[in-house]
Motif scaffolding. Structure first.
Motif, mmCIF file in Angstrom:
data_model
loop_
_atom_site.group_PDB
_atom_site.id
_atom_site.type_symbol
_atom_site.label_atom_id
_atom_site.label_comp_id
_atom_site.label_asym_id
_atom_site.label_seq_id
_atom_site.Cartn_x
_atom_site.Cartn_y
_atom_site.Cartn_z
ATOM 1 N N ALA A 174 47.707 28.879 32.775
ATOM 2 C CA ALA A 174 47.171 29.924 31.891
ATOM 3 C C ALA A 174 46.132 30.752 32.632
ATOM 4 C CB ALA A 174 46.543 29.288 30.657
ATOM 5 N N THR A 175 45.585 30.185 33.704
ATOM 6 C CA THR A 175 44.549 30.884 34.466
ATOM 7 C C THR A 175 44.846 30.779 35.958
ATOM 8 O OG1 THR A 175 43.217 28.858 34.461
ATOM 9 C CG2 THR A 175 42.714 30.492 32.773
ATOM 10 N N GLN A 176 44.303 31.734 36.705
ATOM 11 C CA GLN A 176 44.491 31.701 38.156
ATOM 12 C C GLN A 176 43.138 31.567 38.830
ATOM 13 O OE1 GLN A 176 45.646 35.284 40.089
ATOM 14 N NE2 GLN A 176 46.314 34.279 41.971
ATOM 15 N N LYS A 177 42.864 30.373 39.356
ATOM 16 C CA LYS A 177 41.574 30.196 40.038
ATOM 17 C C LYS A 177 41.735 29.506 41.392
ATOM 18 C CE LYS A 177 40.487 25.967 37.443
ATOM 19 N NZ LYS A 177 39.496 25.264 36.634
ATOM 20 N N ILE A 178 42.979 29.459 41.874
ATOM 21 C CA ILE A 178 43.267 28.850 43.172
ATOM 22 C C ILE A 178 43.684 29.952 44.138
ATOM 23 C CG2 ILE A 178 44.842 27.280 44.409
ATOM 24 C CD1 ILE A 178 42.949 25.741 42.694
ATOM 25 N N SER A 179 43.180 29.880 45.365
ATOM 26 C CA SER A 179 43.533 30.879 46.376
ATOM 27 C C SER A 179 45.039 30.886 46.640
ATOM 28 C CB SER A 179 42.789 30.576 47.680
ATOM 29 O OG SER A 179 43.348 31.303 48.745
ATOM 30 N N ASN A 180 45.582 32.079 46.838
ATOM 31 C CA ASN A 180 47.011 32.207 47.142
ATOM 32 C C ASN A 180 47.385 31.569 48.481
ATOM 33 O OD1 ASN A 180 47.274 33.499 44.753
ATOM 34 N ND2 ASN A 180 47.699 35.529 45.579
#
Length: 361
Positions: A178-184
């Motif tokens: 639901a969220t993006q908080k990890i580096s690509n």
């Protein structure tokens, strides 16, 4: 999209009914079917599980053995994904196997001999069985990391990395949250990011109640006495959760905690009781927030203000799922709490009068 499903699924959709698909389901279907590496971001309760499950299951070959591996950060979520995989996989002749720590490894190894097409589990146990060569990673075509930001966090990352190191070079990776908080940088090469922010704000109502810290427990008890009231209540610390559970139970409140030290069978019993309205309060920390899916959950309570926006989002996402109404009530004890809360959501104040919640004029 549904019109393209096999006949077995069309019947299932009519029974549910699934007359329309959600935006994330529409957005992911073709790229996943095409074999692309995908990062899918969409609010909780918008149908992400079926968004990846539908296209992948249609690619699997019955009786060909292990082909799909789905990893989840905790037992609750893994168990729910297993139920969904069985529900939609069995009509196509596909079988699934659930692998959890705390369950008999010997029994799991026996079941793996039946060559299920779908394997679902938590990273620790899955890695144990990879090391024992009971999971044939070179045969796996697709790996799904459900709640990938949890799976790629410090505690789970070593296991996930070791598992993915054993897979064939041309496998497909799918990441969901639901969220993006990890580096690509942690993602596979050529991963396409698909973000859908379609949750209707009206479905979840965000409130706060101003209360002295020492009075929070009594407020929680009063709320639990409202007829037909049921709430998933979140704490930041296990010690506060345990102490609150003890005092609530002493006062006769139907409240139980879902702490991480509760065994799998007991957790299942507790969740069933809560789903059946036999409990008015289910107490939890953020650790289990990702894995709880309760149909028509009316209320989420923040006994403590969440530490960050991501935690608030995941807590709030337990209610108001698939467009249904829900409410989030946060207990505020200091001006700083309210300031922090207002950065996370558009909140209105509530006050408790004669055990009935009403909007403060």
């Amino acid at each position: 999209m549904i019109s393209q499903f096999p006949e077995q699924w069309q019947t299932k959709c009519q029974e549910r009914p699934f007359s329309t698909t959600t935006p994330i389901q529409e957005a992911l279907f073709k790229p996943i079917s095409d074999g692309d590496n995908i990062l899918g971001i969409s609010p909780t309760g918008t149908g992400k599980t079926l968004a990846y499950m539908w296209p992948i299951l249609l690619q699997l070959t019955p009786k060909k053995g292990q082909q799909l591996l789905i990893l989840a950060p905790n037992s609750e979520l893994a168990g729910q994904l297993f139920e969904v995989a069985k529900d939609w996989g069995e009509p196509l002749g596909l079988s699934a196997q659930l692998l959890l720590s705390g369950s008999s490894q010997k029994r799991q190894i026996e079941r793996l001999k039946k060559a299920p097409e779908i394997i679902i589990g938590t990273p620790g146990r899955v890695f144990e069985l990879v090391k024992l060569k009971k999971i044939k990673m070179m045969a796996i075509n697709t790996i799904v990391l459900d709640e990938y930001d949890e799976l790629l966090s410090d505690s789970q990352l070593p296991f996930v990395s070791k598992i993915t190191n054993h897979v064939a070079r041309d496998h497909q990776m799918i990441y969901l949250s639901a969220t993006q908080k990890i580096s690509n940088d942690f993602l596979a090469e050529n991963t396409k990011m698909i973000t859908v922010s379609e949750q209707t704000p009206e479905t979840i109502h965000h409130y706060y109640i101003t209360v002295e810290k020492r009075d929070r427990l009594e407020l929680l008890r009063k709320l639990s006495n409202i007829p037909d009231f049921r709430a998933l209540t979140f704490f930041n610390n296990l010690s506060d959760l345990g102490a609150t559970e003890e005092r609530l139970q002493f006062s006769g409140t139907a409240a139980v905690s879902l702490a991480s030290d509760v065994n799998i069978k007991m957790r299942k019993v507790i969740l069933e009781k809560f789903k059946n309205h036999d409990l008015s309060l289910l107490l939890a920390t953020d650790l289990v927030a990702r894995g709880i899916d309760i149909d028509n959950l009316e209320t989420v309570i923040n006994f403590d203000i969440p530490r960050d926006y991501e935690s608030y989002t995941h807590r709030a996402g337990r209610t108001g799922r698939m467009g249904k109404d829900g409410q989030v009530i946060s207990f505020v004890t200091h001006k700083e709490d309210l300031k922090k809360l207002k950065k996370m959501a558009s909140v209105q104040e509530l006050q408790l009068k004669h055990q009935v919640l009403s909007l403060k004029k």
